[in-house]
Design a protein around this motif. Structure first.
Motif, mmCIF file in Angstrom:
data_model
loop_
_atom_site.group_PDB
_atom_site.id
_atom_site.type_symbol
_atom_site.label_atom_id
_atom_site.label_comp_id
_atom_site.label_asym_id
_atom_site.label_seq_id
_atom_site.Cartn_x
_atom_site.Cartn_y
_atom_site.Cartn_z
ATOM 1 N N TRP A 187 169.970 65.720 31.807
ATOM 2 C CA TRP A 187 169.848 67.139 31.481
ATOM 3 C C TRP A 187 168.688 67.793 32.223
ATOM 4 O O TRP A 187 168.788 68.938 32.674
ATOM 5 C CB TRP A 187 169.703 67.338 29.969
ATOM 6 C CG TRP A 187 171.029 67.453 29.283
ATOM 7 C CD1 TRP A 187 171.760 66.441 28.730
ATOM 8 C CD2 TRP A 187 171.801 68.642 29.110
ATOM 9 N NE1 TRP A 187 172.926 66.932 28.213
ATOM 10 C CE2 TRP A 187 172.986 68.280 28.423
ATOM 11 C CE3 TRP A 187 171.608 69.977 29.442
ATOM 12 C CZ2 TRP A 187 173.977 69.207 28.081
ATOM 13 C CZ3 TRP A 187 172.585 70.914 29.107
ATOM 14 C CH2 TRP A 187 173.748 70.530 28.438
ATOM 15 N N LEU A 188 167.573 67.089 32.374
ATOM 16 C CA LEU A 188 166.430 67.644 33.099
ATOM 17 C C LEU A 188 166.803 67.974 34.544
ATOM 18 O O LEU A 188 166.469 69.036 35.065
ATOM 19 C CB LEU A 188 165.259 66.675 33.056
ATOM 20 C CG LEU A 188 164.550 66.551 31.707
ATOM 21 C CD1 LEU A 188 163.713 65.282 31.661
ATOM 22 C CD2 LEU A 188 163.679 67.777 31.447
ATOM 23 N N LEU A 189 167.516 67.074 35.206
ATOM 24 C CA LEU A 189 167.915 67.309 36.592
ATOM 25 C C LEU A 189 169.048 68.326 36.682
ATOM 26 O O LEU A 189 169.122 69.097 37.647
ATOM 27 C CB LEU A 189 168.312 66.000 37.249
ATOM 28 C CG LEU A 189 167.215 65.282 38.032
ATOM 29 C CD1 LEU A 189 166.802 66.091 39.249
ATOM 30 C CD2 LEU A 189 165.996 65.001 37.177
ATOM 31 N N ALA A 190 169.914 68.378 35.676
ATOM 32 C CA ALA A 190 170.979 69.376 35.672
ATOM 33 C C ALA A 190 170.407 70.784 35.507
ATOM 34 O O ALA A 190 170.862 71.739 36.151
ATOM 35 C CB ALA A 190 171.981 69.072 34.560
ATOM 36 N N VAL A 222 165.664 76.893 32.764
ATOM 37 C CA VAL A 222 164.398 76.282 32.343
ATOM 38 C C VAL A 222 164.667 75.227 31.282
ATOM 39 O O VAL A 222 165.280 75.518 30.240
ATOM 40 C CB VAL A 222 163.446 77.354 31.788
ATOM 41 C CG1 VAL A 222 162.125 76.710 31.347
ATOM 42 C CG2 VAL A 222 163.191 78.438 32.817
ATOM 43 N N ALA A 223 164.221 74.003 31.533
ATOM 44 C CA ALA A 223 164.297 72.934 30.542
ATOM 45 C C ALA A 223 163.057 73.008 29.669
ATOM 46 O O ALA A 223 161.948 72.747 30.143
ATOM 47 C CB ALA A 223 164.390 71.582 31.236
ATOM 48 N N ASP A 224 163.231 73.367 28.408
ATOM 49 C CA ASP A 224 162.123 73.505 27.468
ATOM 50 C C ASP A 224 162.123 72.279 26.567
ATOM 51 O O ASP A 224 162.859 72.212 25.578
ATOM 52 C CB ASP A 224 162.290 74.795 26.665
ATOM 53 C CG ASP A 224 161.069 75.138 25.831
ATOM 54 O OD1 ASP A 224 160.113 74.344 25.814
ATOM 55 O OD2 ASP A 224 161.064 76.207 25.191
ATOM 56 N N VAL A 225 161.317 71.286 26.929
ATOM 57 C CA VAL A 225 161.331 70.001 26.234
ATOM 58 C C VAL A 225 160.664 70.140 24.870
ATOM 59 O O VAL A 225 159.508 70.576 24.780
ATOM 60 C CB VAL A 225 160.629 68.931 27.077
ATOM 61 C CG1 VAL A 225 160.627 67.601 26.338
ATOM 62 C CG2 VAL A 225 161.313 68.788 28.434
ATOM 63 N N ALA A 226 161.407 69.797 23.821
ATOM 64 C CA ALA A 226 160.924 69.933 22.445
ATOM 65 C C ALA A 226 160.530 71.372 22.132
ATOM 66 O O ALA A 226 159.634 71.615 21.321
ATOM 67 C CB ALA A 226 159.757 68.977 22.178
ATOM 68 N N PRO A 276 160.032 79.413 37.167
ATOM 69 C CA PRO A 276 159.836 78.400 36.130
ATOM 70 C C PRO A 276 161.042 77.475 36.025
ATOM 71 O O PRO A 276 162.193 77.912 36.094
ATOM 72 C CB PRO A 276 159.668 79.230 34.852
ATOM 73 C CG PRO A 276 159.140 80.549 35.330
ATOM 74 C CD PRO A 276 159.814 80.792 36.647
ATOM 75 N N ALA A 277 160.755 76.177 35.875
ATOM 76 C CA ALA A 277 161.814 75.178 35.776
ATOM 77 C C ALA A 277 161.654 74.267 34.570
ATOM 78 O O ALA A 277 162.630 73.688 34.102
ATOM 79 C CB ALA A 277 161.843 74.327 37.043
ATOM 80 N N LEU A 278 160.435 74.140 34.063
ATOM 81 C CA LEU A 278 160.155 73.178 32.998
ATOM 82 C C LEU A 278 159.047 73.700 32.105
ATOM 83 O O LEU A 278 158.057 74.260 32.590
ATOM 84 C CB LEU A 278 159.721 71.836 33.620
ATOM 85 C CG LEU A 278 159.214 70.749 32.664
ATOM 86 C CD1 LEU A 278 160.367 70.175 31.851
ATOM 87 C CD2 LEU A 278 158.515 69.629 33.451
ATOM 88 N N GLU A 317 153.903 75.376 31.524
ATOM 89 C CA GLU A 317 155.080 75.763 32.306
ATOM 90 C C GLU A 317 154.897 75.340 33.757
ATOM 91 O O GLU A 317 153.808 75.481 34.319
ATOM 92 C CB GLU A 317 155.285 77.276 32.214
ATOM 93 C CG GLU A 317 156.526 77.802 32.917
ATOM 94 C CD GLU A 317 156.685 79.303 32.727
ATOM 95 O OE1 GLU A 317 157.251 79.713 31.690
ATOM 96 O OE2 GLU A 317 156.213 80.057 33.603
ATOM 97 N N TYR A 318 155.957 74.832 34.359
ATOM 98 C CA TYR A 318 155.916 74.364 35.740
ATOM 99 C C TYR A 318 157.097 74.939 36.513
ATOM 100 O O TYR A 318 158.218 74.989 35.991
ATOM 101 C CB TYR A 318 155.992 72.834 35.809
ATOM 102 C CG TYR A 318 154.940 72.123 35.021
ATOM 103 C CD1 TYR A 318 153.728 71.772 35.597
ATOM 104 C CD2 TYR A 318 155.144 71.799 33.673
ATOM 105 C CE1 TYR A 318 152.749 71.108 34.873
ATOM 106 C CE2 TYR A 318 154.175 71.142 32.943
ATOM 107 C CZ TYR A 318 152.974 70.796 33.542
ATOM 108 O OH TYR A 318 152.011 70.150 32.814
ATOM 109 N N THR A 319 156.844 75.325 37.747
ATOM 110 C CA THR A 319 157.944 75.690 38.632
ATOM 111 C C THR A 319 158.551 74.415 39.220
ATOM 112 O O THR A 319 157.966 73.331 39.133
ATOM 113 C CB THR A 319 157.465 76.586 39.783
ATOM 114 O OG1 THR A 319 156.593 75.815 40.633
ATOM 115 C CG2 THR A 319 156.716 77.812 39.261
#
Length: 252
Positions: A79-82, A89-93, A164-166, A172-174
């Motif tokens: 899912w992170l790579l998808a 944006v993958a928002d973990v937790a 932003p990606a993550l 937050e990270y691009t």
């Protein structure tokens, strides 16, 4: 990996072009005894299908936020790579109430209902099995829907590496920042280049866990032995795993 790679999805494409047959993610769950090994090609196939689900099934657009309420797991890595592939944006937790969509695993289904958008549930059962007899109320079953999506993915618009990606642990990270940090940290983690294998027992809810458990191995041309519930394994079991998997470094 290529110096021109600017997003995690770029890193995966380069890995696929270089050696599709080599292992990329080997997953252990020490609570269930599960072991799954995914080559670059197999992992990339899962990523493509999931990215197509995100783009066409969810109709997600670049910049939309998907809360990933999932542990360190091979399907979480997919899912992170998808998300990176589709520009979302993958928002973990992350907070489901602030997300456009939610992807949740066991223990998080009730919390995920706070999201007003569409929701996918993952059983996290061995071999990615579907829910029996049905997924939790309010959710679609990822294992049921993802197989019908295409094995190749092309975003409708190019993904901007400076967007932003993550989001993880409040930071937050691009896409470009993910790649830059992962490359810079790889050597410190013991990933010295192609063929390096890192065993990680770290959770995915921090940057350190994501870097060791996915991004740094991918950025360095190495691979990861990702261990969930590693604390339930005794030291003899871990030592045998390190030997049998030809692990060259650990993060625990």
């Amino acid at each position: 990996m290529n110096a021109t790679d600017r997003t995690p999805a770029d890193l995966l494409r380069s890995a696929l072009a270089a050696d599709p047959a080599r292992p990329l993610v080997t997953f252990y769950d020490d609570a269930t005894g599960e072991r799954v090994e995914l080559s670059v090609a197999t992992f990339a196939n899962w990523v493509a299908k999931t990215a197509n689900l995100i783009q066409d099934g969810l109709s997600a657009e670049p910049g939309d936020r998907i809360a990933l309420l999932l542990p360190a797991h091979w399907q979480t890595a997919v899912w992170l790579l998808a998300c990176s592939s589709a520009g979302v944006v993958a928002d973990v937790a992350g907070d489901p109430a602030r997300a456009d969509f939610v992807v949740a695993g066991p223990g998080h289904f009730e919390a995920g209902l706070a999201c007003r958008g569409e929701r996918y549930a993952l059983s996290l059962a061995p071999l990615g099995r579907r829910f029996v007899p049905a997924p939790p109320d309010g959710y679609a079953d990822y294992a049921v829907d993802v197989p019908s999506h295409g094995d190749r993915f092309v975003p409708y618009a190019p993904v901007d590496p400076e967007e932003p990606a993550l989001i993880v642990a409040g930071a937050e990270y691009t896409g470009a920042e993910i790649v830059e940090r992962a490359r810079a940290e790889a050597a410190d983690l013991g990933l010295t280049g192609p063929g390096s294998r890192l065993l990680s027992g770290l959770p995915y809810d921090t940057w350190e866990g994501l870097s060791a458990g996915l991004y740094a191995p991918l950025a360095s041309g190495g691979s990861v032995v990702l261990c969930r519930n590693l604390g339930q394994a005794d030291e003899e079991t871990v030592a045998k795993r390190i030997e049998s998997e030809r692990v060259s470094a650990t993060a625990r």
